[in-house]
Design an enzyme around this catalytic site. Structure first.
Site, PDB file in Angstrom:
ATOM      1  N   ALA A  68       0.814  -1.209   0.000  1.00  0.00           N
ATOM      2  CA  ALA A  68       0.000   0.000   0.000  1.00  0.00           C
ATOM      3  C   ALA A  68       0.854   1.269   0.000  1.00  0.00           C
ATOM      4  O   ALA A  68       0.442   2.296  -0.534  1.00  0.00           O
ATOM      5  CB  ALA A  68      -0.933   0.012   1.208  1.00  0.00           C
ATOM      6  N   THR A 220       8.676  -6.855 -12.063  1.00  0.00           N
ATOM      7  CA  THR A 220       8.207  -8.230 -12.204  1.00  0.00           C
ATOM      8  C   THR A 220       7.307  -8.599 -11.027  1.00  0.00           C
ATOM      9  O   THR A 220       7.683  -8.425  -9.865  1.00  0.00           O
ATOM     10  CB  THR A 220       9.407  -9.202 -12.250  1.00  0.00           C
ATOM     11  OG1 THR A 220      10.240  -8.848 -13.356  1.00  0.00           O
ATOM     12  CG2 THR A 220       8.950 -10.638 -12.394  1.00  0.00           C
ATOM     13  N   CYS A 302       3.963   1.486  12.203  1.00  0.00           N
ATOM     14  CA  CYS A 302       4.872   2.199  11.303  1.00  0.00           C
ATOM     15  C   CYS A 302       5.617   3.320  12.011  1.00  0.00           C
ATOM     16  O   CYS A 302       6.661   3.765  11.549  1.00  0.00           O
ATOM     17  CB  CYS A 302       4.095   2.762  10.117  1.00  0.00           C
ATOM     18  SG  CYS A 302       3.162   1.513   9.220  1.00  0.00           S
TER      19      CYS A 302
END
Length: 358
Positions: A68, A220, A302
């Site tokens: 996110a 990727t 966080c």
């Protein structure tokens, strides 16, 4: 260990793990390669894309990202030129990304944690390019009026970006949004994969350049991570009613056992799996140390190492002392009522012991 930190991350669903294993162990092909093994890997990614999209508004596309944080950076930094309007209680990734593009207008919230809609109406005017709002706050669980903010944004010609990391699969995402940021590990999927949903016609400028594998996002993809995210999303949809009922039962159990604590944020407009509470005079750091077999937090994982009081709690008007006397309990699908009751009793006893010692 009794785990009560669901807002930081959720336990990996066994079904998601099982879906990932073949792509980690045997089917290692690059999903962007044209040979048969590559096409099989790409097919797995596309199945996952459909599974994730099933919980999102119709008429858009899902672009997989590394999480996110990347999705929000991409949406904010790639938005058209012009001021950005956001909310004081947004995640640091939103506030920092807005600052990185030159700053914006930060709307205040009330003591309940809800955005001041009158201030929003004054701020969201023609010329604003983007409005960013978190559906469910990661620290206090408050559900913001995203649909109303989207109406104000569209009236002024702006886009609405919804950070639905905590709400995806739990709280309905309004059809009016233009972009939605998601994270797999908040919904019992693996870490390291997220997504940005884009309404048809919405194309933020690329954040990463290289191969443009995701039509605006380069890099990727991991079929294993995508497959795990897809199955986790599918389970969120299939188990939505049962999960919601279970969380409500746990919420009621918690309220009955937590005497002497004050809930931070609105009680009426919140996701019930987030219980952010305070008790004056409690040393939260000491409590976390004393209760090492109960996993809970003092706020956002966080920002847990910063040493600063939560910007969310300060935005709702708490003093530094009150903010530092706050704990966050997060529970959900794999939390048993017995484990929660044991943990709550231990937390209450630890708080009482601190008060006696004082």
């Amino acid at each position: 260990m009794i785990y009560l930190d669901y807002q930081a991350t959720t336990p990996l669903a066994p079904e998601a793990f099982d879906a990932m294993v073949p792509w980690l162990r045997d089917q290692f092909a690059n999903p962007h390669s044209p040979h048969r093994a590559g096409r099989a890997a790409k097919a797995a990614v596309e199945v996952a894309r459909e599974q994730v999209a099933a919980l999102l508004p119709a008429g858009g596309r899902v672009a997989f990202t590394g999480g996110a944080t990347e999705a929000l950076n991409w949406a904010i930094k790639g938005a058209p030129p012009g001021p950005v309007v956001t909310i004081a209680t947004e995640h640091a990734v939103v506030l920092d990304s807005v600052a990185a593009r030159g700053g914006g207008i930060v709307l205040p919230v009330g003591a309940d944690g809800l955005v001041d809609l009158a201030a929003a109406e004054r701020a969201i005017v023609p010329g604003v390019s983007l409005v960013v709002a978190m559906l469910v706050n990661n620290e206090i669980g408050v559900v913001q009026p995203v649909d109303e903010l989207a109406r104000l944004a569209h009236r002024s010609g702006a886009l609405l970006l919804c950070d639905a990391v905590q709400g995806y699969g739990r709280v309905a995402i309004p059809d009016s949004v233009d972009m939605v940021a998601l994270s797999a590990h908040k919904v019992h999927g693996p870490k390291g994969v997220g997504a940005l949903w884009l309404r048809d016609g919405v194309r933020p400028a690329p954040l990463l350049h290289g191969g443009d594998q995701e039509d605006g996002r380069s890099g990727t993809l991991s079929p294993a991570l995508c497959a795990g995210f897809g199955v986790a999303a599918q389970l969120m949809r299939a188990r939505a009613r049962d999960d919601a009922a279970h969380v409500e039962r746990l919420w009621r159990l918690a309220l009955a056992r937590l005497e002497g604590w004050t809930i931070n944020g609105s009680v009426e407009r919140r996701y019930l799996g987030n219980l952010n509470i305070r008790r004056d005079g409690i040393d939260v750091a000491r409590m976390i140390s004393d209760l090492r077999d109960v996993a809970f937090s003092a706020g956002s994982a966080c920002a847990s190492g910063s040493g600063r009081p939560s910007h969310v709690l300060r935005a709702i008007g708490l003093s530094d002392a009150a903010a530092r006397s706050t704990i966050r309990l997060g529970f959900g699908r794999y939390t048993s009522a017995d484990d929660l009751a044991i943990a709550l009793d231990r937390i209450t006893a630890a708080a009482a012991a601190q008060r006696v010692a004082a």
